[in-house]
Scaffold this motif. Structure first.
Motif, PDB file in Angstrom:
ATOM      1  N   UNK A 164      -8.185 -32.435   6.334  1.00  0.00           N
ATOM      2  CA  UNK A 164      -9.697 -32.793   7.126  1.00  0.00           C
ATOM      3  C   UNK A 164     -10.080 -32.928   8.377  1.00  0.00           C
ATOM      4  N   UNK A 165      -8.998 -32.372   9.245  1.00  0.00           N
ATOM      5  CA  UNK A 165      -9.661 -32.015  10.096  1.00  0.00           C
ATOM      6  C   UNK A 165      -9.166 -33.303  11.812  1.00  0.00           C
ATOM      7  N   UNK A 166      -8.615 -34.578  10.921  1.00  0.00           N
ATOM      8  CA  UNK A 166      -8.694 -35.444  11.197  1.00  0.00           C
ATOM      9  C   UNK A 166      -7.170 -36.590  11.059  1.00  0.00           C
ATOM     10  N   UNK A 167      -6.573 -36.954  11.835  1.00  0.00           N
ATOM     11  CA  UNK A 167      -5.186 -37.580  11.557  1.00  0.00           C
ATOM     12  C   UNK A 167      -5.394 -39.306  11.305  1.00  0.00           C
ATOM     13  N   UNK A 168      -4.782 -39.973  10.799  1.00  0.00           N
ATOM     14  CA  UNK A 168      -4.497 -41.362  10.518  1.00  0.00           C
ATOM     15  C   UNK A 168      -4.746 -41.831  11.826  1.00  0.00           C
ATOM     16  N   UNK A 169      -4.040 -41.635  13.083  1.00  0.00           N
ATOM     17  CA  UNK A 169      -4.054 -42.406  14.171  1.00  0.00           C
ATOM     18  C   UNK A 169      -5.499 -42.711  14.790  1.00  0.00           C
ATOM     19  N   UNK A 170      -5.904 -41.638  14.913  1.00  0.00           N
ATOM     20  CA  UNK A 170      -7.643 -41.162  15.223  1.00  0.00           C
ATOM     21  C   UNK A 170      -8.142 -42.070  14.370  1.00  0.00           C
TER      22      UNK A 170
END
Length: 93
Positions: A56-62
């Protein structure tokens, strides 16, 4: 574009207020639009477990930090929306 986002935030706030007045448990859904397909998850953790940062190009914390103040996340790969699910009231017997 700014007007669209402002209207969307206003609608989201009013919906949350309506739900809180009913004193119902607020249930949220995370909607992922990825490669033209739509996926629905009960929370961001499950979403990012199935579609990791590399996809997705983005992680959980972000995402978790982003959704503190926003209802949508958009990048060049996907769109993620988090919104309340509207349910009917339970009737007690």
């Amino acid at each position: 574009y700014f007007l669209f986002i402002s209207i969307k935030i206003l609608i989201f706030d009013r919906l949350n207020h309506f739900i809180m007045e009913k004193k119902k448990q607020i249930r949220m859904v995370c909607h992922l639009d990825y490669q033209g397909l739509h996926y629905y998850f009960g929370n961001l953790k499950v979403l990012t477990d199935h579609f990791p940062k590399e996809v997705l190009g983005v992680g959980y914390k972000t995402l978790a930090n982003h959704f503190v103040n926003h209802s949508d996340f958009v990048n060049e790969v996907c769109t993620i929306r988090k919104a309340p699910i509207i349910t009917s009231e339970r009737k007690s017997e």
